[in-house]
Scaffold this motif. Structure first.
Motif, short mmCIF file in Angstrom:
data_model
loop_
_atom_site.label_atom_id
_atom_site.label_comp_id
_atom_site.label_asym_id
_atom_site.label_seq_id
_atom_site.Cartn_x
_atom_site.Cartn_y
_atom_site.Cartn_z
N LEU A 35 -10.50 1.84 6.28
CA LEU A 35 -9.40 2.77 6.55
C LEU A 35 -8.05 2.07 6.44
O LEU A 35 -7.13 2.56 5.77
CB LEU A 35 -9.57 3.37 7.94
CG LEU A 35 -8.48 4.34 8.41
CD1 LEU A 35 -8.41 5.55 7.49
CD2 LEU A 35 -8.71 4.76 9.86
N VAL A 36 -7.95 0.89 7.06
CA VAL A 36 -6.68 0.14 7.02
C VAL A 36 -6.36 -0.30 5.59
O VAL A 36 -5.24 -0.13 5.10
CB VAL A 36 -6.76 -1.09 7.95
CG1 VAL A 36 -5.51 -1.95 7.78
CG2 VAL A 36 -6.90 -0.65 9.40
N ASN A 37 -7.37 -0.87 4.90
CA ASN A 37 -7.16 -1.28 3.50
C ASN A 37 -6.86 -0.08 2.62
O ASN A 37 -6.03 -0.15 1.70
CB ASN A 37 -8.39 -2.02 2.98
CG ASN A 37 -8.52 -3.42 3.54
OD1 ASN A 37 -7.55 -3.99 4.02
ND2 ASN A 37 -9.71 -3.99 3.47
N GLY A 38 -7.56 1.04 2.88
CA GLY A 38 -7.35 2.23 2.07
C GLY A 38 -5.95 2.78 2.20
O GLY A 38 -5.33 3.20 1.21
N ILE A 39 -5.42 2.81 3.44
CA ILE A 39 -4.04 3.28 3.66
C ILE A 39 -3.05 2.37 2.92
O ILE A 39 -2.13 2.84 2.24
CB ILE A 39 -3.72 3.34 5.16
CG1 ILE A 39 -4.55 4.44 5.84
CG2 ILE A 39 -2.23 3.58 5.38
CD1 ILE A 39 -4.42 4.46 7.34
N SER A 40 -3.27 1.07 3.05
CA SER A 40 -2.36 0.11 2.41
C SER A 40 -2.39 0.24 0.89
O SER A 40 -1.34 0.37 0.23
CB SER A 40 -2.74 -1.32 2.82
OG SER A 40 -2.72 -1.47 4.22
N ILE A 41 -3.62 0.17 0.31
CA ILE A 41 -3.74 0.25 -1.14
C ILE A 41 -3.33 1.64 -1.64
O ILE A 41 -2.68 1.77 -2.69
CB ILE A 41 -5.19 -0.07 -1.58
CG1 ILE A 41 -5.55 -1.51 -1.20
CG2 ILE A 41 -5.36 0.14 -3.08
CD1 ILE A 41 -4.72 -2.56 -1.90
N GLY A 42 -3.69 2.68 -0.88
CA GLY A 42 -3.33 4.03 -1.28
C GLY A 42 -1.83 4.22 -1.39
O GLY A 42 -1.33 4.84 -2.34
N LEU A 43 -1.09 3.69 -0.42
CA LEU A 43 0.38 3.79 -0.46
C LEU A 43 0.95 3.04 -1.65
O LEU A 43 1.86 3.53 -2.34
CB LEU A 43 0.97 3.25 0.84
CG LEU A 43 0.80 4.14 2.08
CD1 LEU A 43 1.27 3.40 3.34
CD2 LEU A 43 1.57 5.45 1.91
N ILE A 44 0.40 1.83 -1.89
CA ILE A 44 0.90 1.03 -3.02
C ILE A 44 0.64 1.75 -4.33
O ILE A 44 1.52 1.85 -5.21
CB ILE A 44 0.24 -0.35 -3.02
CG1 ILE A 44 0.67 -1.15 -1.79
CG2 ILE A 44 0.56 -1.11 -4.30
CD1 ILE A 44 -0.09 -2.46 -1.61
#
Length: 452
Positions: free
Chosen positions: A364-373
């Motif tokens: 979830l944390v990685n997904g939010i970060s990568i998703g925003l980028i």
């Protein structure tokens, strides 16, 4: 302390290569004997079979045995098959019982039986041959030193002096009762510092860690790692001491199991030497590539469901590799950690929910970060805010699913008694690709009016 001079070794290796090319067998033999056994084995394994055939008769049986013990099983098997029984007997006679058993277990049974009839200590080797290779019994070595619980320390030390065992066998002394049951363990240090006349039972640890003779070798390795053991006693169903696994056996097991896991994570079900024949490589690799092809068709089927969406908004195709590729990498990370945890016993089936929860949070944390980028990149690159939103959300959802797949697939494989390292990579890749396309193109179809 001996200091290894790598420059000197390189010079010797070069001289050996020259000697081999010119057929100076005596010179090559003399140079080989100046090297340590591991270096000897490396040079010997690189020789052409005809060169090995010329060199072997010139080496002493002791030296040949040292080389055989350092070589890979496949190399020993090939060399032994080219030797006559008399030569093989001389070498096997000088090998440690467990190493001899490994060699004889790999050659044709008729030849192995001929060798067993002629070597010393055949009964000891036969007892080791009774156990499958990948069990505790298959990797254990026989025990020369056995002490009784009713001995005094003086008697035990006298017993040691009389036997003069190899240094590798006396880190610990395993204690038996009169029926040969394992009842304790005492360290060599405790034995030496104890007062004369002290009974062994009064200084031993009465609760030794042991392993069953038919247990998997990986389980034995995990025990030795967990409890920092230099030797592990092996017992039968009646708790009778039958042998022990020493630290060098343990290192061989760790190397073998780790190598196996690495190959299987790459979709290669069998350990492959560097010089494997093309036909053999095809037999092991091609079936898994075909399976991968079949699972890839699932992703292709999902893509075909959204042909109209792709036709109307061609720009969507630019982000296929992003959505599937980043999530696939995340799935591989989780899969690697999970498979290794299962192999080492750090993750048990009972801890499945905890592992899933942890990886879900990481996803979830990685997904939010990568998703925003990714969303920002899509916005800047294509200048379409809604496209950036679709790519970002699809990446976020797929990253979460990749984390779940990376944990659940290997645990499911283990539950079904399949090797988690073998089938999981294909299943995780299929999951991330398929769901990635489904999320991405599904969202695009729902919001297509804003994209066109």
């Amino acid at each position: 302390m001996a200091v290894i001079d790598t420059i000197n070794i390189d010079e010797i290796l070069e001289k050996i290569r020259i000697g081999l090319s010119e057929g100076h067998w005596d010179e090559v033999t003399s140079l080989l004997e100046t090297l340590r056994r591991s270096d000897q084995a490396e040079i010997f394994s690189d020789m052409h079979p005809e060169q090995q055939k010329e060199i072997l008769p010139l080496l002493t049986p002791e030296n040949s045995a040292d080389i055989f013990e350092e070589l890979d099983d496949e190399d020993v098997f090939e060399i032994a098959n080219r030797m006559n029984t008399e030569q093989l007997v001389e070498i096997v006679d000088e090998m440690e019982p467990d190493e001899a058993a490994d060699l004889l277990g790999d050659i044709p049974p008729e030849q192995a039986e001929q060798v067993l009839l002629l070597i010393d200590g055949a009964d000891e080797v036969r007892s080791l041959l009774e156990h499958p290779d990948e069990t505790a019994g298959g990797v254990m070595t026989s025990m020369d030193v056995r002490i009784q619980e009713d001995m005094t320390v003086d008697e035990a030390i006298g017993h040691l002096r009389q036997l003069s065992p190899d240094s590798e066998t006396i880190y610990y002394l395993f204690v038996q009762d009169k029926e040969d049951h394992l009842v304790g363990v005492v360290s060599l240090r405790d034995l030496v510092v104890a007062k004369p006349g002290t009974l062994i039972r009064s200084i031993m640890d009465p609760d030794p860690i042991s392993i069953a003779v038919n247990a998997d070798q990986e389980e034995a390795a995990q025990l030795m790692v967990r409890y920092d053991l230099l030797a592990l006693p092996v017992v039968d169903q009646e708790n009778v001491l039958v042998g022990m696994i020493t630290y060098d056996d343990f290192l061989d097991v760790i190397e073998e199991e780790t190598t196996e896991d690495i190959y299987r994570l790459g979709g290669v079900p069998k350990e492959q030497p560097a010089d494997i024949r093309v036909t053999s490589a095809m037999q092991t690799r091609l079936p898994w590539l075909i399976l991968n092809l079949l699972t890839a068709l699932i992703s292709a089927t999902v893509l075909s469901l959204f042909e109209n969406t792709i036709a109307q908004v061609a720009v969507l195709a630019a982000f296929f590799p992003v959505v599937a590729g980043v999530s696939g990498s995340a799935g591989t990370q989780t899969l690697t950690v999970t498979v290794r945890g299962l192999a080492l016993g750090d993750i048990s089936p009972k801890e499945g929910i905890k592992a899933i929860g942890r990886e879900l949070l990481i996803g979830l944390v990685n997904g939010i970060s990568i998703g925003l980028i990714v969303a920002v990149i899509a916005l800047i690159w294509k200048g379409t805010p809604i496209l950036g939103l679709i790519v970002g959300i699809a990446t976020l959802l797929n990253m979460i699913c990749a984390a779940l797949a990376g944990v659940m697939m290997p645990m499911l494989m283990q539950r079904l008694n399949f090797d988690p390292a073998l089938a999981s990579p294909i299943l995780v890749t299929t999951t991330t690709d398929t769901l990635g396309y489904l999320f991405y193109l599904g969202l695009a179809t729902l919001l297509i009016t804003s994209l066109v």
